[in-house]
Scaffold this motif. Structure first.
Motif, mmCIF file in Angstrom:
data_model
loop_
_atom_site.group_PDB
_atom_site.id
_atom_site.type_symbol
_atom_site.label_atom_id
_atom_site.label_comp_id
_atom_site.label_asym_id
_atom_site.label_seq_id
_atom_site.Cartn_x
_atom_site.Cartn_y
_atom_site.Cartn_z
ATOM 1 N N ALA A 55 35.689 84.344 27.782
ATOM 2 C CA ALA A 55 35.936 84.528 29.210
ATOM 3 C C ALA A 55 37.337 84.080 29.614
ATOM 4 O O ALA A 55 38.037 84.790 30.331
ATOM 5 N N CYS A 56 37.749 82.886 29.151
ATOM 6 C CA CYS A 56 39.044 82.364 29.592
ATOM 7 C C CYS A 56 40.051 82.233 28.450
ATOM 8 O O CYS A 56 41.226 81.979 28.694
ATOM 9 N N GLY A 57 39.619 82.370 27.219
ATOM 10 C CA GLY A 57 40.525 82.346 26.082
ATOM 11 C C GLY A 57 40.836 80.965 25.533
ATOM 12 O O GLY A 57 41.474 80.852 24.490
ATOM 13 N N SER A 58 40.399 79.909 26.195
ATOM 14 C CA SER A 58 40.686 78.568 25.680
ATOM 15 C C SER A 58 39.555 78.104 24.761
ATOM 16 O O SER A 58 38.518 78.749 24.642
ATOM 17 N N VAL A 59 39.776 76.966 24.110
ATOM 18 C CA VAL A 59 38.787 76.408 23.195
ATOM 19 C C VAL A 59 38.050 75.286 23.921
ATOM 20 O O VAL A 59 38.678 74.366 24.457
ATOM 21 N N HIS A 60 36.734 75.372 23.963
ATOM 22 C CA HIS A 60 35.901 74.358 24.596
ATOM 23 C C HIS A 60 35.119 73.635 23.516
ATOM 24 O O HIS A 60 34.729 74.233 22.517
ATOM 25 N N VAL A 61 34.860 72.349 23.741
ATOM 26 C CA VAL A 61 34.071 71.560 22.803
ATOM 27 C C VAL A 61 32.691 71.345 23.405
ATOM 28 O O VAL A 61 32.561 70.871 24.534
ATOM 29 N N TYR A 62 31.687 71.705 22.645
ATOM 30 C CA TYR A 62 30.292 71.516 23.053
ATOM 31 C C TYR A 62 29.691 70.478 22.131
ATOM 32 O O TYR A 62 29.858 70.537 20.917
ATOM 33 N N ARG A 63 29.007 69.511 22.717
ATOM 34 C CA ARG A 63 28.415 68.424 21.950
ATOM 35 C C ARG A 63 26.901 68.506 22.067
ATOM 36 O O ARG A 63 26.374 68.819 23.130
ATOM 37 N N THR A 64 26.218 68.191 20.986
ATOM 38 C CA THR A 64 24.775 68.229 20.993
ATOM 39 C C THR A 64 24.229 67.172 20.057
ATOM 40 O O THR A 64 24.910 66.717 19.145
ATOM 41 N N GLY A 65 23.014 66.758 20.307
ATOM 42 C CA GLY A 65 22.361 65.787 19.448
ATOM 43 C C GLY A 65 21.475 64.855 20.238
ATOM 44 O O GLY A 65 21.746 64.562 21.402
ATOM 45 N N ARG A 66 20.414 64.385 19.617
ATOM 46 C CA ARG A 66 19.450 63.515 20.277
ATOM 47 C C ARG A 66 20.102 62.209 20.722
ATOM 48 O O ARG A 66 19.937 61.782 21.858
ATOM 49 N N ARG A 67 20.878 61.575 19.852
ATOM 50 C CA ARG A 67 21.497 60.300 20.227
ATOM 51 C C ARG A 67 22.567 60.484 21.281
ATOM 52 O O ARG A 67 22.796 59.606 22.112
ATOM 53 N N TRP A 68 23.256 61.635 21.312
ATOM 54 C CA TRP A 68 24.241 61.921 22.344
ATOM 55 C C TRP A 68 23.557 62.009 23.703
ATOM 56 O O TRP A 68 24.013 61.451 24.690
ATOM 57 N N GLU A 69 22.434 62.702 23.763
ATOM 58 C CA GLU A 69 21.702 62.838 25.016
ATOM 59 C C GLU A 69 21.150 61.493 25.477
ATOM 60 O O GLU A 69 21.158 61.193 26.668
#
Length: 85
Positions: free
Chosen positions: A38-52
């Motif tokens: 959509a915007c051409g930039s790089v986004h960081v997505y984080r996931t994980g039980r301990r992160w939440e």
């Protein structure tokens, strides 16, 4: 294919696997850098039980701090009203 939400445009985007730039494993979460169509930039997505769990603890402590501040303000207002009476 991944479904991401672009933080810039706030739209849901379907992204091909080839747009994944990196995946990094951290002790509390996985971080995946994805090139956004959509915007051409790089986004960081984080996931994980301990992160939440960590995010939930931070949000709860912020809520507790806000409640304490509100109670302190209410006490100050009440004390101020008593001194004016």
């Amino acid at each position: 294919m991944l479904l991401i939400t672009c933080p810039v445009t706030r739209t849901d985007e379907l992204v091909a696997d080839r747009r994944i730039r990196s995946v990094t494993s951290h002790p509390t979460h996985l971080a995946m850098a994805v090139e956004c169509p959509a915007c051409g930039s790089v986004h960081v997505y984080r996931t994980g039980r301990r992160w939440e769990e960590a995010r939930r603890r931070v949000a709860e402590s912020g809520t507790a701090r806000a409640a304490t501040a509100a109670a302190t303000a209410a006490s100050a207002r009440a004390a101020h009203e008593l001194t004016r009476a």
